[in-house]
Every structure is written in structure tokens, then in C-alpha cells.
Enzyme design. Structure first.
Site, PDB file in Angstrom:
ATOM      1  N   LYS A  55      25.778 -32.561 -34.215  1.00  0.00           N
ATOM      2  CA  LYS A  55      25.717 -32.975 -35.628  1.00  0.00           C
ATOM      3  C   LYS A  55      27.110 -32.983 -36.275  1.00  0.00           C
ATOM      4  O   LYS A  55      27.488 -33.964 -36.909  1.00  0.00           O
ATOM      5  CB  LYS A  55      24.793 -32.030 -36.435  1.00  0.00           C
ATOM      6  CG  LYS A  55      23.359 -31.972 -35.941  1.00  0.00           C
ATOM      7  CD  LYS A  55      22.516 -31.047 -36.783  1.00  0.00           C
ATOM      8  CE  LYS A  55      22.931 -29.597 -36.764  1.00  0.00           C
ATOM      9  NZ  LYS A  55      22.860 -28.957 -35.421  1.00  0.00           N
ATOM     10  N   SER A  56      27.843 -31.874 -36.107  1.00  0.00           N
ATOM     11  CA  SER A  56      29.171 -31.793 -36.752  1.00  0.00           C
ATOM     12  C   SER A  56      30.126 -32.807 -36.123  1.00  0.00           C
ATOM     13  O   SER A  56      30.939 -33.421 -36.824  1.00  0.00           O
ATOM     14  CB  SER A  56      29.749 -30.382 -36.602  1.00  0.00           C
ATOM     15  OG  SER A  56      28.846 -29.433 -37.099  1.00  0.00           O
ATOM     16  N   ASN A  99      17.834 -23.554 -48.224  1.00  0.00           N
ATOM     17  CA  ASN A  99      19.090 -24.134 -47.750  1.00  0.00           C
ATOM     18  C   ASN A  99      19.001 -25.669 -47.785  1.00  0.00           C
ATOM     19  O   ASN A  99      19.861 -26.357 -48.339  1.00  0.00           O
ATOM     20  CB  ASN A  99      19.323 -23.642 -46.315  1.00  0.00           C
ATOM     21  CG  ASN A  99      20.639 -24.101 -45.725  1.00  0.00           C
ATOM     22  OD1 ASN A  99      21.635 -24.205 -46.420  1.00  0.00           O
ATOM     23  ND2 ASN A  99      20.637 -24.391 -44.430  1.00  0.00           N
ATOM     24  N   ILE A 122      20.766 -28.361 -39.294  1.00  0.00           N
ATOM     25  CA  ILE A 122      19.613 -28.410 -38.392  1.00  0.00           C
ATOM     26  C   ILE A 122      18.405 -28.984 -39.129  1.00  0.00           C
ATOM     27  O   ILE A 122      17.706 -29.839 -38.637  1.00  0.00           O
ATOM     28  CB  ILE A 122      19.276 -27.008 -37.826  1.00  0.00           C
ATOM     29  CG1 ILE A 122      20.456 -26.472 -36.997  1.00  0.00           C
ATOM     30  CG2 ILE A 122      18.027 -27.081 -36.931  1.00  0.00           C
ATOM     31  CD1 ILE A 122      20.238 -25.070 -36.424  1.00  0.00           C
ATOM     32  N   SER A 123      18.181 -28.500 -40.341  1.00  0.00           N
ATOM     33  CA  SER A 123      17.042 -28.934 -41.181  1.00  0.00           C
ATOM     34  C   SER A 123      15.787 -29.134 -40.321  1.00  0.00           C
ATOM     35  O   SER A 123      15.326 -30.259 -40.141  1.00  0.00           O
ATOM     36  CB  SER A 123      17.390 -30.199 -41.975  1.00  0.00           C
ATOM     37  OG  SER A 123      18.058 -31.173 -41.219  1.00  0.00           O
ATOM     38  N   GLY A 172      14.738 -15.505 -33.907  1.00  0.00           N
ATOM     39  CA  GLY A 172      14.432 -16.687 -34.713  1.00  0.00           C
ATOM     40  C   GLY A 172      15.474 -17.776 -34.558  1.00  0.00           C
ATOM     41  O   GLY A 172      15.917 -18.362 -35.550  1.00  0.00           O
TER      42      GLY A 172
HETATM   43  N1  LIG Z   1      18.762 -18.262 -35.977  1.00  0.00           N
HETATM   44  C1  LIG Z   1      19.528 -19.354 -36.001  1.00  0.00           C
HETATM   45  N2  LIG Z   1      18.994 -20.575 -35.760  1.00  0.00           N
HETATM   46  C2  LIG Z   1      19.780 -21.661 -35.785  1.00  0.00           C
HETATM   47  N3  LIG Z   1      21.122 -21.650 -36.056  1.00  0.00           N
HETATM   48  C3  LIG Z   1      21.694 -20.448 -36.304  1.00  0.00           C
HETATM   49  C4  LIG Z   1      20.925 -19.270 -36.280  1.00  0.00           C
HETATM   50  N4  LIG Z   1      21.754 -18.218 -36.543  1.00  0.00           N
HETATM   51  C5  LIG Z   1      22.980 -18.725 -36.738  1.00  0.00           C
HETATM   52  N5  LIG Z   1      22.946 -20.071 -36.592  1.00  0.00           N
HETATM   53  C6  LIG Z   1      24.132 -20.917 -36.851  1.00  0.00           C
HETATM   54  O1  LIG Z   1      23.850 -21.552 -38.084  1.00  0.00           O
HETATM   55  C7  LIG Z   1      24.000 -22.958 -37.984  1.00  0.00           C
HETATM   56  C8  LIG Z   1      22.792 -23.686 -38.581  1.00  0.00           C
HETATM   57  O2  LIG Z   1      22.835 -23.632 -39.962  1.00  0.00           O
HETATM   58  P1  LIG Z   1      21.984 -24.685 -40.789  1.00  0.00           P
HETATM   59  O3  LIG Z   1      22.263 -24.401 -42.210  1.00  0.00           O
HETATM   60  O4  LIG Z   1      22.299 -26.048 -40.289  1.00  0.00           O
HETATM   61  O5  LIG Z   1      20.467 -24.319 -40.396  1.00  0.00           O
HETATM   62  S1  LIG Z   1      19.117 -24.699 -41.139  1.00  0.00           S
HETATM   63  O6  LIG Z   1      19.202 -26.145 -41.495  1.00  0.00           O
HETATM   64  O7  LIG Z   1      18.978 -23.877 -42.335  1.00  0.00           O
HETATM   65  O8  LIG Z   1      18.049 -24.419 -40.174  1.00  0.00           O
HETATM   66  C9  LIG Z   1      24.085 -23.289 -36.521  1.00  0.00           C
HETATM   67  O9  LIG Z   1      25.111 -24.267 -36.456  1.00  0.00           O
HETATM   68  P2  LIG Z   1      25.006 -25.567 -35.515  1.00  0.00           P
HETATM   69  O10 LIG Z   1      25.168 -25.045 -34.113  1.00  0.00           O
HETATM   70  O11 LIG Z   1      26.183 -26.388 -35.977  1.00  0.00           O
HETATM   71  O12 LIG Z   1      23.704 -26.261 -35.753  1.00  0.00           O
HETATM   72  C10 LIG Z   1      24.456 -21.976 -35.838  1.00  0.00           C
HETATM   73  O13 LIG Z   1      25.838 -21.923 -35.630  1.00  0.00           O
HETATM   74  N1  LIG Z   2      28.310 -37.161 -27.764  1.00  0.00           N
HETATM   75  C1  LIG Z   2      28.721 -36.045 -27.169  1.00  0.00           C
HETATM   76  N2  LIG Z   2      28.929 -36.014 -25.846  1.00  0.00           N
HETATM   77  C2  LIG Z   2      29.336 -34.879 -25.249  1.00  0.00           C
HETATM   78  N3  LIG Z   2      29.556 -33.710 -25.876  1.00  0.00           N
HETATM   79  C3  LIG Z   2      29.342 -33.675 -27.195  1.00  0.00           C
HETATM   80  C4  LIG Z   2      28.900 -34.826 -27.915  1.00  0.00           C
HETATM   81  N4  LIG Z   2      28.774 -34.500 -29.200  1.00  0.00           N
HETATM   82  C5  LIG Z   2      29.093 -33.192 -29.287  1.00  0.00           C
HETATM   83  N5  LIG Z   2      29.448 -32.701 -28.100  1.00  0.00           N
HETATM   84  C6  LIG Z   2      29.862 -31.319 -27.809  1.00  0.00           C
HETATM   85  O1  LIG Z   2      28.704 -30.505 -27.979  1.00  0.00           O
HETATM   86  C7  LIG Z   2      29.055 -29.292 -28.591  1.00  0.00           C
HETATM   87  C8  LIG Z   2      28.233 -29.112 -29.866  1.00  0.00           C
HETATM   88  O2  LIG Z   2      28.633 -30.075 -30.808  1.00  0.00           O
HETATM   89  P1  LIG Z   2      28.552 -29.800 -32.356  1.00  0.00           P
HETATM   90  O3  LIG Z   2      29.025 -31.019 -33.042  1.00  0.00           O
HETATM   91  O4  LIG Z   2      29.216 -28.512 -32.692  1.00  0.00           O
HETATM   92  O5  LIG Z   2      26.958 -29.639 -32.536  1.00  0.00           O
HETATM   93  P2  LIG Z   2      26.099 -29.084 -33.736  1.00  0.00           P
HETATM   94  O6  LIG Z   2      26.898 -29.306 -34.994  1.00  0.00           O
HETATM   95  O7  LIG Z   2      24.845 -29.889 -33.700  1.00  0.00           O
HETATM   96  O8  LIG Z   2      25.867 -27.639 -33.425  1.00  0.00           O
HETATM   97  C9  LIG Z   2      30.545 -29.328 -28.838  1.00  0.00           C
HETATM   98  O9  LIG Z   2      31.195 -28.633 -27.801  1.00  0.00           O
HETATM   99  C10 LIG Z   2      30.873 -30.797 -28.788  1.00  0.00           C
HETATM  100  O10 LIG Z   2      32.198 -31.036 -28.353  1.00  0.00           O
END
Ligand SMILES: Nc1ncnc2c1ncn2[C@@H]1O[C@H](COP(=O)(O)OS(=O)(=O)O)[C@@H](OP(=O)(O)O)[C@H]1O
Ligand SMILES: Nc1ncnc2c1ncn2[C@@H]1O[C@H](COP(=O)(O)OP(=O)(O)O)[C@@H](O)[C@H]1O
Length: 219
Positions: A55-56, A99, A122-123, A172
Site C-alpha cells: 500500500k505505502s 481510525n 489496511i482498512s 489481533g
Molecule cells: N495488529 C495489527 N494488525 C495490523 N497491522 C498492525 C497491527 N499492529 C501494528 N500494525 C502496524 O500498523 C499498520 C496498520 O495500520 P492501519 O492504520 O493501516 O490499520 S487499520 O486500517 O486500522 O486496520 C501496519 O502497517 P502496514 O504494514 O503498512 O499495513 C503495521 O505496521
Molecule cells: N509491487 C511490488 N513488488 C515487489 N515487492 C513489493 C511491491 N510492492 C511493495 N513491495 C515490497 O513489499 C514490502 C511491503 O510494502 P509496503 O509498501 O510497506 O506494504 P504495506 O504498506 O501494505 O504494508 C516492502 O518491502 C516493499 O518493498
């Protein structure tokens, strides 16, 4: 929600949620004027998917691509917002719902400002995403589902969170012991299977093509 209206002479005040006697103030410079200035249509690109789905990465690639074409964007990233605006929220269902609601409201303001707002969180709940969609004018909420299998996200695990969740050290965690409700009717699906993921640039191009085709980017 609007629950009551009071008329005192010409003044109409209302109760909205817990706020009593509040009055909406309009300004002659509105969304239309701001959009004209920016040569674009304000909208929200809402990226949903599991942790590690990219996503990021997509949000940044999209922002870079649009910026290079002269468009003003702003990213609302779930992780980042939890460092400030949403630092009081945890990952229980009711806090995740709050959130998403807050990010939806902030995204609406950015779209009203005329920006292309990219929300990446994540939503996990369909009902909350749908409530955010309803906040926006028709068709200005563009939901992008990063459909990446759990195994791929878990193999990436850039922050080591899946490992901790599997070890029971994070409770969770989305996809492990917390639900993720995939969209069934979103505008864009970006599919990624093991060993077969589009590059960030081509994922961003897929979204840009949608924005162009739907006249969000005026030349
Ligand atoms: N329990 C749990 N479940 C999922 N994710 C977790 C949790 N604890 C911490 N994290 C970290 O928080 C990021 C997700 O935050 P969000 O605000 O996107 O989550 S949500 O939309 O409220 O579900 C998520 O970031 P992303 O990996 O970028 O998705 C994690 O780094
Ligand atoms: N299209 C892609 N192909 C391969 N690796 C990817 C791709 N998009 C993201 N990644 C890798 O996957 C990992 C998670 O990406 P990130 O953007 O942080 O995901 P999220 O924000 O959903 O947690 C990072 O290490 C990123 O470099």
C-alpha cells in the site's frame, strides 16, 4: 448525524453528533474554484490491503507519478497517521473503525481542497470503507484493492510483524488472527500472485489510467 433543527429568526442551528447549536458557514471560494486553479478534480484514491501488500509503496509511486505530471497529491498513510492524529487508537475493532472514519473525514477535506488524496491503510472492514465512500460525492472515491495473498505478504514481512504475530507476540494481527474483508465492488483491483507482481511503477500507471479515463486529470 443531523438530529434536530432550531430556528431563531433567520438563524438555523442544528445538533450534529454531540455538537449542539452549530451552524455551517459557506464561503464563495469553494471546491470548484480550487479545482480550476489546480487543473484537476479533487478525489480520494483509497488503497486497501493486508500489511505488506504494498500500500505505502503504491501510494508513493502514484504520488511521484502524478507529481511529475504537475498534479497536487497528499498521502494519508495508516502507519504514519498513527504517529499523530490517530496515536490514541489501538488495533481493537472499534479503534480500527474510528481510525478509518477519521481518515475518511480528513480525506474528504483534502478532496474538497482540490487535491488527489491517496489514503493507504489496511482498512479491513467493508462497512467502514463503504461509510467513507458515502462521505464523498459520487465517483470521487476510488477504491483500490491490492489483492496480494497472505503467503506473499508474510514472505515479504519487512517489519517482522508477521513473525511476531505467528509467535503470538502480537495479538489481533490482520490476516493471522484478525479479519480482512476483501472488497467485492471496488474500482481497481491490482492482482499479485507469488512471483508475479507488477512493479510499483506499473501499479501506479494502472491507477493513473483510471484517473485519466475518468477525467480527474485535466490538461
Ligand atoms: N495488529 C495489527 N494488525 C495490523 N497491522 C498492525 C497491527 N499492529 C501494528 N500494525 C502496524 O500498523 C499498520 C496498520 O495500520 P492501519 O492504520 O493501516 O490499520 S487499520 O486500517 O486500522 O486496520 C501496519 O502497517 P502496514 O504494514 O503498512 O499495513 C503495521 O505496521
Ligand atoms: N509491487 C511490488 N513488488 C515487489 N515487492 C513489493 C511491491 N510492492 C511493495 N513491495 C515490497 O513489499 C514490502 C511491503 O510494502 P509496503 O509498501 O510497506 O506494504 P504495506 O504498506 O501494505 O504494508 C516492502 O518491502 C516493499 O518493498
Amino acid at each position: 448525524m443531523l438530529t434536530s433543527m432550531t430556528c431563531i429568526d433567520k438563524l438555523v442551528t442544528s445538533t450534529v453528533g454531540k455538537s449542539t447549536n452549530v451552524l455551517w458557514h459557506d464561503c464563495p471560494i469553494g471546491q470548484f474554484e480550487r479545482q480550476e486553479l489546480l487543473n484537476q478534480k479533487g478525489c480520494v484514491v483509497w488503497i486497501t490491503g493486508l500489511s505488506g501488500s504494498g500500500k505505502s509503496t503504491l501510494a508513493c509511486a502514484l504520488s511521484r507519478e502524478l507529481h511529475s505530471r504537475g498534479h497536487l497529491t497528499y498521502i494519508l498513510d495508516g502507519d504514519n497517521l498513527r504517529h499523530g492524529l490517530n496515536r490514541d487508537l489501538c488495533f481493537e475493532a472499534k479503534d480500527r473503525a474510528e481510525n478509518i472514519r477519521r481518515v475518511g473525514e480528513v480525506a474528504k477535506l483534502f478532496a474538497d481542497a482540490g487535491l488527489i488524496c491517496i489514503a493507504s491503510l489496511i482498512s479491513p472492514y467493508r462497512s467502514e470503507r463503504s461509510a467513507c465512500r458515502k462521505l464523498l460525492h459520487n465517483s470521487t472515491f476510488i477504491e483500490v484493492f491490492l489483492n496480494v495473498p497472505l503467503e506473499v505478504c508474510e514472505a515479504r514481512d519487512p517489519k517482522g510483524l508477521y513473525k511476531l504475530a505467528r509467535a503470538g507476540k502480537i495479538k489481533g494481527f490482520t490476516g493471522i488472527d484478525d479479519p480482512y474483508e476483501a472488497p467485492s465492488d471496488c474500482e481497481i483491483v491490482i492482482q499479485c500472485k507469488a512471483g508475479d507482481c507488477a512493479t510499483p511503477k506499473s501499479m501506479a500507471d494502472q491507477v493513473v489510467s483510471y484517473l485519466e479515463a475518468n477525467e480527474f486529470l485535466q490538461e
